[in-house]
Scaffold this motif. Sequence first.
Motif, short mmCIF file in Angstrom:
data_model
loop_
_atom_site.label_atom_id
_atom_site.label_comp_id
_atom_site.label_asym_id
_atom_site.label_seq_id
_atom_site.Cartn_x
_atom_site.Cartn_y
_atom_site.Cartn_z
N VAL A 166 26.73 8.41 -40.57
CA VAL A 166 25.27 8.26 -40.53
C VAL A 166 24.76 8.49 -39.11
O VAL A 166 23.74 9.14 -38.89
CB VAL A 166 24.85 6.86 -41.03
CG1 VAL A 166 23.37 6.62 -40.76
CG2 VAL A 166 25.14 6.72 -42.51
N SER A 184 23.08 14.10 -45.20
CA SER A 184 24.09 13.12 -44.79
C SER A 184 25.02 13.83 -43.82
O SER A 184 25.01 15.06 -43.72
CB SER A 184 24.88 12.59 -45.99
OG SER A 184 25.71 13.61 -46.52
N THR A 233 23.78 7.52 -47.62
CA THR A 233 25.06 6.97 -47.20
C THR A 233 25.70 6.18 -48.35
O THR A 233 25.12 6.07 -49.43
CB THR A 233 24.89 6.05 -45.97
OG1 THR A 233 26.16 5.61 -45.52
CG2 THR A 233 24.03 4.84 -46.31
#
Length: 278
Positions: free
Chosen positions: A189, A45, A179
């Motif tokens: 993202v 991430s 996310t």
Amino acid sequence: MSEASENCTHDCSTCSENCADRDPKSFLAPENPKSHVKKVIAVMSGKGGVGKSLVTGMAAVAARRAGFSAAILDGDITGPSIPKMFGLTSADVSATQTSLIPAQTVTGIKVMSMNLLMENEEQPVIWRSPVITGALKQFWTDVEWGDVDYMFVDMPPGTGDIPLTVFQSLPVDGILIVTTPQELVGMIVEKAVGMARTMKMPILGIVENMSYVKCPHCGEEIKVFGDSHVEEIAAKEGIRVLGRVPIDPEIAAAADHGKMEYIDTACLSGIQDALPKI
């Protein structure tokens, strides 16, 4: 440079020149001679705190339930949490004269993590980046992983030098992006997607964690963090949504007590479908 330098040593690992003779795979760390890992999937991430380790653990469990052999390389050297989720300790790791033997969970998922090498799991790892990246590469080169269909790498947060080391040193076959529903995370993202594409790594899809809470009485899905934007983000980036993980006290309790392999992974069914297509 368009051509190799006259002084070229043919050792690209110590050279910063971008010459035509450079092997694009020259930074890959050698796999342990007793390892045969078919596919490597990096779980990442653009920031921390989104539940990346949780999704990594669940993805490995889902792969194992689908009949594949699975492993987890805990790449979050300074914040390892995978062993606790599976109830593993340093006593579960062994060694030969030349290699480390990874710990194995109840269902046979192989795990290597910095916490498995510490006498006290609460002891902080206060290392500079070069030492961290060196340890991370050793988890690939010095560990006898054996036969593994899918290895999931729990990536450190962000898009800095340590994630870069993973992409350059390990033969990553695909990236899974994690996310949460907040609109702000959309920007994060995009950073992760941008890094993946810059490194020319295929993106398997995106998983939204903390997606909703299901009412125990009526079954209604309550969106604690507001409406999800994951479909919009996925459409914009041209990637698939592979699952939505709810806020579930049972999942949290299982992770806290080392019972990760007993939770329901149906919310990640998209990952099971995506794995054979890599």
